[in-house]
Design a protein around this motif. Sequence first.
Motif, PDB file in Angstrom:
ATOM      1  N   TYR A  28     -15.184  12.016  13.674  1.00  0.00           N
ATOM      2  CA  TYR A  28     -13.958  11.914  12.231  1.00  0.00           C
ATOM      3  C   TYR A  28     -14.087  11.981  11.165  1.00  0.00           C
ATOM      4  O   TYR A  28     -13.871  11.842   9.924  1.00  0.00           O
ATOM      5  N   ILE A  46     -13.850  21.097  13.256  1.00  0.00           N
ATOM      6  CA  ILE A  46     -14.853  20.296  14.335  1.00  0.00           C
ATOM      7  C   ILE A  46     -15.786  20.700  14.733  1.00  0.00           C
ATOM      8  O   ILE A  46     -17.119  20.174  15.395  1.00  0.00           O
ATOM      9  N   GLN A  75      -9.696   7.046  22.621  1.00  0.00           N
ATOM     10  CA  GLN A  75      -8.907   6.741  23.677  1.00  0.00           C
ATOM     11  C   GLN A  75      -9.065   6.464  24.737  1.00  0.00           C
ATOM     12  O   GLN A  75      -8.485   6.443  26.159  1.00  0.00           O
TER      13      GLN A  75
ATOM     14  N   GLY B   3      -1.045   9.626  21.186  1.00  0.00           N
ATOM     15  CA  GLY B   3      -2.049  10.360  20.989  1.00  0.00           C
ATOM     16  C   GLY B   3      -1.745  11.975  21.519  1.00  0.00           C
ATOM     17  O   GLY B   3      -0.657  12.087  21.216  1.00  0.00           O
ATOM     18  N   PRO B   4      -2.991  12.485  21.462  1.00  0.00           N
ATOM     19  CA  PRO B   4      -2.078  14.051  21.967  1.00  0.00           C
ATOM     20  C   PRO B   4      -1.691  14.464  23.216  1.00  0.00           C
ATOM     21  O   PRO B   4      -2.114  13.192  24.142  1.00  0.00           O
ATOM     22  N   GLN B  33     -12.629  12.963  21.119  1.00  0.00           N
ATOM     23  CA  GLN B  33     -12.532  11.950  20.078  1.00  0.00           C
ATOM     24  C   GLN B  33     -12.250  12.183  19.112  1.00  0.00           C
ATOM     25  O   GLN B  33     -10.778  12.163  18.242  1.00  0.00           O
ATOM     26  N   ALA B  34     -12.670  13.377  18.140  1.00  0.00           N
ATOM     27  CA  ALA B  34     -12.859  13.421  17.300  1.00  0.00           C
ATOM     28  C   ALA B  34     -11.341  14.132  16.765  1.00  0.00           C
ATOM     29  O   ALA B  34     -10.995  14.259  15.982  1.00  0.00           O
ATOM     30  N   PHE B  35     -10.990  15.106  17.928  1.00  0.00           N
ATOM     31  CA  PHE B  35     -10.011  15.811  18.398  1.00  0.00           C
ATOM     32  C   PHE B  35      -8.147  15.045  17.914  1.00  0.00           C
ATOM     33  O   PHE B  35      -7.630  14.875  17.246  1.00  0.00           O
ATOM     34  N   SER B  36      -8.562  14.114  18.670  1.00  0.00           N
ATOM     35  CA  SER B  36      -7.633  12.827  18.935  1.00  0.00           C
ATOM     36  C   SER B  36      -8.001  12.334  17.409  1.00  0.00           C
ATOM     37  O   SER B  36      -6.381  11.788  17.247  1.00  0.00           O
ATOM     38  N   ASP B  37      -9.070  12.059  16.628  1.00  0.00           N
ATOM     39  CA  ASP B  37      -8.568  11.255  15.720  1.00  0.00           C
ATOM     40  C   ASP B  37      -7.909  11.865  14.638  1.00  0.00           C
ATOM     41  O   ASP B  37      -6.849  11.212  13.500  1.00  0.00           O
ATOM     42  N   GLY B  38      -8.524  13.247  14.312  1.00  0.00           N
ATOM     43  CA  GLY B  38      -7.771  13.688  13.798  1.00  0.00           C
ATOM     44  C   GLY B  38      -6.487  13.907  13.832  1.00  0.00           C
ATOM     45  O   GLY B  38      -5.018  13.688  12.385  1.00  0.00           O
ATOM     46  N   LEU B  40      -3.920  11.843  15.284  1.00  0.00           N
ATOM     47  CA  LEU B  40      -3.348  10.750  14.743  1.00  0.00           C
ATOM     48  C   LEU B  40      -3.365  10.617  13.334  1.00  0.00           C
ATOM     49  O   LEU B  40      -1.970  10.813  12.776  1.00  0.00           O
ATOM     50  N   ASP B  41      -4.924  10.929  12.792  1.00  0.00           N
ATOM     51  CA  ASP B  41      -4.688  11.402  11.206  1.00  0.00           C
ATOM     52  C   ASP B  41      -3.006  11.891  10.275  1.00  0.00           C
ATOM     53  O   ASP B  41      -2.456  11.676  10.088  1.00  0.00           O
ATOM     54  N   THR B  42      -3.066  13.764  11.993  1.00  0.00           N
ATOM     55  CA  THR B  42      -2.659  14.498  10.493  1.00  0.00           C
ATOM     56  C   THR B  42      -1.190  13.935  11.152  1.00  0.00           C
ATOM     57  O   THR B  42      -0.058  14.662  10.155  1.00  0.00           O
ATOM     58  N   ARG B  45       1.220  12.995   8.384  1.00  0.00           N
ATOM     59  CA  ARG B  45       1.717  13.556   7.602  1.00  0.00           C
ATOM     60  C   ARG B  45       2.634  15.169   7.897  1.00  0.00           C
ATOM     61  O   ARG B  45       3.387  15.623   7.479  1.00  0.00           O
ATOM     62  N   PHE B  53      -3.509  21.446  12.304  1.00  0.00           N
ATOM     63  CA  PHE B  53      -5.041  20.967  12.452  1.00  0.00           C
ATOM     64  C   PHE B  53      -4.949  21.786  13.928  1.00  0.00           C
ATOM     65  O   PHE B  53      -6.436  21.978  14.135  1.00  0.00           O
ATOM     66  N   ARG B  56      -5.928  25.214  13.457  1.00  0.00           N
ATOM     67  CA  ARG B  56      -7.308  24.739  13.161  1.00  0.00           C
ATOM     68  C   ARG B  56      -8.322  25.221  13.783  1.00  0.00           C
ATOM     69  O   ARG B  56      -9.296  25.679  13.993  1.00  0.00           O
ATOM     70  N   THR B  57      -8.354  23.456  14.814  1.00  0.00           N
ATOM     71  CA  THR B  57      -9.170  23.363  15.666  1.00  0.00           C
ATOM     72  C   THR B  57      -9.591  24.262  16.788  1.00  0.00           C
ATOM     73  O   THR B  57     -10.789  24.481  17.214  1.00  0.00           O
TER      74      THR B  57
END
Lengths: 117, 887
Positions: A28, A46, A75, B3-4, B33-38, B40-42, B45, B53, B56-57
């Motif tokens: 990320y 992704i 996580q 997280g999600p 993991q990248a999805f979880s990061d994203g 939390l990030d979005t 907002r 997000f 799109r993912t």
Amino acid sequence: MSDIPHLPLSPLDYHVLVALAEEDLYGYAIMKAIEKESGGALTPEIGSLYRVLARLQDQGLLTEADAPEDAPDTQRGRPRRYYRSTPLALKVLRAETERVGRVVDRARSLLVGEGRP
Amino acid sequence: MRGPSRLVLTLVRIALRAYPQDFRHSFGLDMEQAFSDGWLDTRSRGRVSTARFLFRTLVNTTAMGIAERVQPSRSSNDEPELGPPMDAILQDFRHTVRALRRRPGFTFIAVLTLALGVGANTAIFSVVHGVLLTPLPYEDADRLVTVWAANEADPDARGNMSSPDIEDLAASASFESLVAYAEDDFALTGLGEAEVVEGARAVGSLLQVFGLAPQLGRDIESGDAREGAASVVVVSNAFWQERFAADPDVLGRILELDGRRYEIVGVAPPGFNFPGSSNLWHSHELDPGCGRGCHIFASIGRLASGATLEQALQEANAKAQSLQETFPDSNHEKLFALVPLLDLVVGDVRTGLWVLLGAVGLVLLIACANVANLLLVRAQTRSGEVAVRAALGASGRRLAAQVMVESLVLSTAGGAAGLLLAWAGVEALRRMAPADLPRLDQVAVDSTVLLFTLALVVSVALLFGAVPAVRSARTSLASSLGSAGPRSGGHRDARTRSLLLAGEVALSLVLLVGAGLLLKSFERLMAVELGYEPQNVVRFSLFLPASRYPDLGEIGGFFDRLEERLLATPGVDAAGSTLGAPLGTTRVVANLQVAGRPEAGPGRKREARFNTATPGYFEAVGIPILRGRGILPSDRVDAVPVAVVSQRFVEQNFPGEEPLGQAVTMSVDFGHGKPTFTIVGVVPNVVSSSLTSEAHAAIYVPLAQMGPGFATVHVRAREGVAPVLPTLRRVVQDLDPDLPLRDVETMRDAVQGKLAPTRFYLTLIALFAGLALVLAAVGLYGVVAYLASRRTREIGVRIALGADRRSIAGLVLREGVQPALLGVSVGLLAAWAGARLLDNLLFQVAPTDPLIFAGVTALLLIVVVAATLLPARNAARLDPMEALRAE
């Protein structure tokens, strides 16, 4: 340039290599870095990003690296996978940058005169 | 930060399934993991960003997964990464549009199917979004909580509270503020004709709880509740504009409410009308004699910032425990129930709306399966063209992309048409929604709904396009290897189709079971024995202000005169009044004590629904007297106090005993004393609070012996209520021009109102189930006919060799019936598991009602057979010579 078969790079490949030239990053973080360095013009998804990472790794441009001490938590407590660019990647990046630079120079010289006379 | 959720992660994992297994092994966990990061990030907002997000993912992952299957990224690199170049996509687009226009029949069916699916989903989603998902329009609305009295037997009960209890609770740390109020209607007099205005009595500032400030002046304050404080009132912004033309000098003016004078001290900000649709809030002078035993208040508060609902509930119940110990008389077994304001507003409709959204989701899946089937058929007929293109050098990926473009074009067209349907659907939903469906004004096709539709369109395209796309890509590989002719993968295709069919049948069965269960509930509701005759009865409520009707003589005299005059009106058969009208809003439940029996301890007291009646009441409503007598005109204030009780009352209090002649007292006092009543009659049980709850034990005492000056007058008309209606107001005005008629309604409407929610869900679910059935039948017919046509030659050979025509028909029939049977079995299991979601909407019907399951299965099988019969018959009638020439 003929000794490097990788050129030209797709914009996303190029940005990934630029991001990793500076430091090792995880998935990320690479996406965020690309978004930042492209000024928001590229917002990789992704699914696309990991296909690029898989291919660049396959081509020997990337390797995996250990997570640094201060890596953010994950996580499920599994360590994050970081990516590091190889010396070959730096070579490719340099060659591509030169190639793009020449194209840019040419374009600039054309645009100074507002295009064709 | 969270997280999600599991559900979201599951969605992502399903999307990741699009990638080949070895790719998932290498990168799956990292991508999650990248999805979880994203996520939390979005999340920081806002919800819309997060949803975007996620969407799109999901889309990108699914698309790239398919791309990865077609062309693994770890081998060659002959095409750029981000999909085929743009001009190729445009070329595909033009090609697709041309192709679709050449086949208007196919295009029309596909677009119509998708439009129905997308339209229904968009319409229902706009309701769910407006009613359930949109936050209330207040600052930090999720901190607004209502508090109710509950008890240990029923911790979710929502009873009124006493004001000392509320005050004690307000002092706890989890509440920033907590204010007691009581919803009420007021008779407004002195500003033109007398009328009823909705409002509330407040013991503190409601505006402050909601984080609002008055537009003018001040709000009600806790000081206004002190004994001897001036009577003050705050008016709503709308009221101020309509009645006072937004006069800035309105402060200080006097409003006369229920015969009492209140000084206007403030104007609320625009849009504020809590509770319900209040327009007035007036001060309430607390009666020091009315302590913890007086449960007359609701309350609403704001949680302290950082306090959670659980913390507040814990603290409230600790407080309740200590109150139980300190005040065993009034607070025996008493607890507090905390209900977030949104839950209170939304209430019962939550389950129903989610069920509806689930139901339309199933319809959409069926629509997708149908279109996927159509596309497969098309892919088959175009396989020649595909093979040629592959031979000319088009990559598999390019061919798959073309199929995806076609799916997208179809689903976009379907989505656009669906939006139009949704617009019409939302209007229809608003009109047909039951009156108690809250927040209907919030329901609209807005930007979030459009985003949802867009997401639907893309996911739908992926859903029904993925299978044919992968198929196309494979075809090209196969044909370039020269291993198959122009028609490849026939067997596999047939299996895919059968599975799609089975899926459609299973989904339809689930919907049909839902519709069947609701239909049976509705029937049961219609058949409820009311205990009275609602036809031709119109009713209205009157409130006699104590200032003009101070004692029982005045009150009784008024209703005597009123009913006398009503009876004298042409067309009126009977008239009578009561305190708690059946299916009305006034309910008084009181403890009772039978004379000569030891007094029951706290918590063991018997309860009964307390009612008053005038002599004409039972006749007007159509309640027969079973034993003894009813209320007579001679039952006046100076006569012996009498009571009529319901059968349930007799069963509960006098099992095996003679009820007539027994004496009872009730824990009710309307300010005119607490007499001991002698039972003189028995009436049947009546349905009083809702159609679905058991009838309470009830007691009726003469209005003239008990008060209060509030009653609902019931008038039975000889032939329809319409001719009587206009005279009612005049009769009342003649007696007292300052008495407005409240809540004028026919009893039939009151009963229908209770049927409305079930009718609403039933109508929609039945509509969706019907749609599902038609789609499934059409899909079935289409596939069976197509498969039969592909076997024309084989069938011809069989007939030529002497096969029985009946066995030929059976052969074709089996193509449809076999997958349908598979679908029925899966559908039965799914319906069995899913029907309990409906439990809250059902009445006297078990969610697993075997008759419904059997009936629906039979219906579905009949439709299945009917849909396959036609192609089967055609096959059986085939002329073998024609058939053999066919290919």
